[in-house]
Design a protein around this motif. Structure first.
Motif, PDB file in Angstrom:
ATOM      1  N   LEU A 132     -10.378  -2.166 -29.141  1.00 22.02           N
ATOM      2  CA  LEU A 132     -10.203  -1.111 -28.137  1.00 22.02           C
ATOM      3  C   LEU A 132     -11.025   0.113 -28.498  1.00 22.02           C
ATOM      4  O   LEU A 132     -11.665   0.734 -27.645  1.00 22.02           O
TER       5      LEU A 132
ATOM      6  N   ARG B  86     -14.728  -0.380 -27.889  1.00 23.38           N
ATOM      7  CA  ARG B  86     -15.069  -0.836 -26.544  1.00 23.38           C
ATOM      8  C   ARG B  86     -16.100   0.075 -25.870  1.00 23.38           C
ATOM      9  O   ARG B  86     -15.950   1.292 -25.837  1.00 23.38           O
TER      10      ARG B  86
ATOM     11  N   ALA C 255     -15.421  -5.053 -19.564  1.00 19.97           N
ATOM     12  CA  ALA C 255     -14.096  -5.605 -19.265  1.00 19.97           C
ATOM     13  C   ALA C 255     -13.744  -6.759 -20.205  1.00 19.97           C
ATOM     14  O   ALA C 255     -12.592  -7.045 -20.460  1.00 19.97           O
TER      15      ALA C 255
ATOM     16  N   LEU D 294     -11.336  -6.069 -23.022  1.00 20.19           N
ATOM     17  CA  LEU D 294      -9.987  -5.589 -22.727  1.00 20.19           C
ATOM     18  C   LEU D 294      -8.973  -6.641 -23.143  1.00 20.19           C
ATOM     19  O   LEU D 294      -9.065  -7.788 -22.720  1.00 20.19           O
TER      20      LEU D 294
ATOM     21  N   THR E  62      -6.905  -9.019 -20.549  1.00 17.50           N
ATOM     22  CA  THR E  62      -7.499 -10.064 -19.704  1.00 17.50           C
ATOM     23  C   THR E  62      -7.674 -11.382 -20.463  1.00 17.50           C
ATOM     24  O   THR E  62      -8.043 -12.389 -19.883  1.00 17.50           O
TER      25      THR E  62
ATOM     26  N   ALA F  50      -5.427   0.869 -16.212  1.00 19.30           N
ATOM     27  CA  ALA F  50      -6.708   0.437 -16.780  1.00 19.30           C
ATOM     28  C   ALA F  50      -7.332  -0.689 -15.964  1.00 19.30           C
ATOM     29  O   ALA F  50      -8.362  -1.236 -16.341  1.00 19.30           O
TER      30      ALA F  50
END
Ligand SMILES: Nc1ncnc2c1ncn2[C@@H]1O[C@H](COP(=O)(O)OP(=O)(O)OP(=O)(O)O)[C@@H](O)[C@H]1O
Ligand SMILES: [Mg+2]
Length: 417
Positions: free
Chosen positions: A236, A239, A244, A247, A250, A319
């Motif tokens: 994180l 990032r 995406a 993340l 996901t 988010a």
């Protein structure tokens, strides 16, 4: 100074590094568990599934025992093994073949809806989406694993293609499927292998294992799952905006999507904590079952769980995560109907949450806990191992819970039954 011999030993032990003592205990325990498995499941020390009586088979398929007998006398469809006193037995694979046979017969007569009562696979052309059900609550021992394993087995036995995912580093679900994680699994054998952030990641299809239950596959768990909790904060922090892929929420979803075509339902057994693993599972879920043992301390901690979950899911939604559950249900576990305070708590939960509490509770039963002693489920042990009343009460409760969840799954697919 003279000391009692016990004390000398204790003092000596105190001088040993704790890690060595614990490592030795772990070794001893692991070896004993292995020996126990060899005794319980000879000759290959692997679990297998018993066969089912024609009565059980008929009930699972949804026909009468008489009709099944007629079929077997006429030599139609898969044939049972005939045992002592003319009793007829079917393996779970036979039962599934029987289902396909009956569905074909119905189709030949142009009766599509009848065919679908036998083979319940989802029809993607009708928009029936993969159901991902997380069984969760951060309260330890609330019955998550017991509920998850029986639900997964029930859905497989009733004609669905099921994937069970052990998301708990404790790996209790895997143990119920006969795995001893520290012996049977190496690195990257859990879902962590498919959701990790580095180049070691591999496709989930390579991690999935068949089980001895027809139509039920497993993604086992072990301690490596814990890695996800450690590496996610780093991922994180590193990032890049708009990336995406990194993340965390996901990742379980993406892994499950990669095998979606092979399954109708995924059942995820969550760990008793609200970390990144559980959050990722919730984000991958189309539905959620929260297990609740009806005691005041459990209910009090559940309110903490709900506050925290809603906060965290709120952050995820902001988010960009999507969170639309087809259903969220509270399942009362280990319920003792004659216990006044428990009945009161259940009444209280029902008045608060209405239909979100499943109508059927899972009763507390020695049949479940005894089966657990040999790492088995109620579906595995068979009726002959218990007094009939005990077994029948437990299975009746289990079937009521599981068929209620099955109905919810089917309504999420838009089926009317
Ligand atoms: N209906 C039941 N009747 C009797 N015993 C039960 C029942 N359900 C669960 N148990 C027992 O209660 C214990 C805890 O259940 P389980 O392991 O399913 O909880 P859990 O929520 O998964 O625990 P954890 O938080 O550690 O993952 C187990 O020993 C199990 O055999
Ligand atoms: Mg558990």
């Amino acid at each position: 100074m003279a000391t009692a011999s016990g004390q000398v030993t204790q003092d000596q032990q105190a001088l040993r590094p704790a890690d060595e003592t614990i490592a030795e205990d772990a070794q001893a325990l692991s070896a004993q568990l292995k020996a126990m498995r060899e005794r319980l499941f000879p000759p290959a020390s692997q679990k297998t599934l018993r066969s089912f009586t024609s009565g059980e088979a008929a009930r699972l398929v949804g026909v009468s025992d008489g009709y099944l007998r007629q079929l077997s006398l006429a030599g139609e469809g898969p044939q049972p093994v005939v045992g002592a006193a003319g009793r007829r037995y079917y393996s779970l694979a036979d039962i599934d073949a029987l289902r396909h046979y009956l569905a074909e017969q119905a189709l030949a007569k142009g009766n599509i809806s009848k065919a679908r009562t036998y083979v319940k696979w989802r029809d993607q052309s009708l928009g029936e989406h993969l159901q991902v059900i997380s069984v969760t609550n951060f309260k330890g021992g609330s019955g998550k694993t017991t509920s998850a394993v029986h639900l997964a087995q029930y859905l497989a036995m009733t004609g669905h293609r099921v994937l069970a995912v052990d998301l708990d580093p404790q790996a209790s679900l895997s143990a119920l499927f006969g795995y001893q994680p520290e012996l049977d699994l190496v690195g990257n054998d859990t879902i962590y292998g498919a959701i990790r952030y580095d180049e070691e990641a591999r496709p989930l299809s390579q991690i999935i294992r068949k089980t001895y239950f027809h139509n039920l596959d497993l993604v086992p768990g072990n301690l490596e799952l814990q890695e996800f909790e450690h590496v996610t904060p780093r991922a994180l922090a590193e990032r890049k905006s708009g990336d995406a892929h990194s993340l965390f929420f996901t990742r379980v979803q993406a892994a499950l999507q990669s095998v979606a075509d092979d399954y109708d339902v995924v059942v995820i057994d969550c760990p008793p904590q609200l970390g990144y693993l559980t959050l990722s599972a919730l984000c991958a879920s189309t539905s959620v079952i929260v297990t609740v043992h009806p005691q005041m301390l459990d209910v009090a901690s559940m309110s903490q769980f709900l506050f925290m979950t809603s906060d965290l899911l709120g952050v995820v939604r902001e988010a960009g995560g999507t969170l639309n559950f087809d259903f969220l249900r509270y399942l009362i576990t280990r319920f003792e109907p004659n216990d006044g305070p428990q009945a009161q708590i259940v009444g209280f939960l029902r008045s608060l949450f209405g239909e979100r509490v499943l109508t059927s509770p899972m009763v507390k039963s020695t049949a479940i806990s005894d089966a657990g002693l040999t790492k088995q489920t109620l579906y595995e042990v068979g009726r002959e191992n218990f007094s009939r009343g005990t077994y029948d009460r437990a299975i009746e409760s289990l079937e009521a819970v599981n068929s209620e969840i099955e109905q919810l799954v089917h309504s999420a697919w838009g089926r009317k039954e």
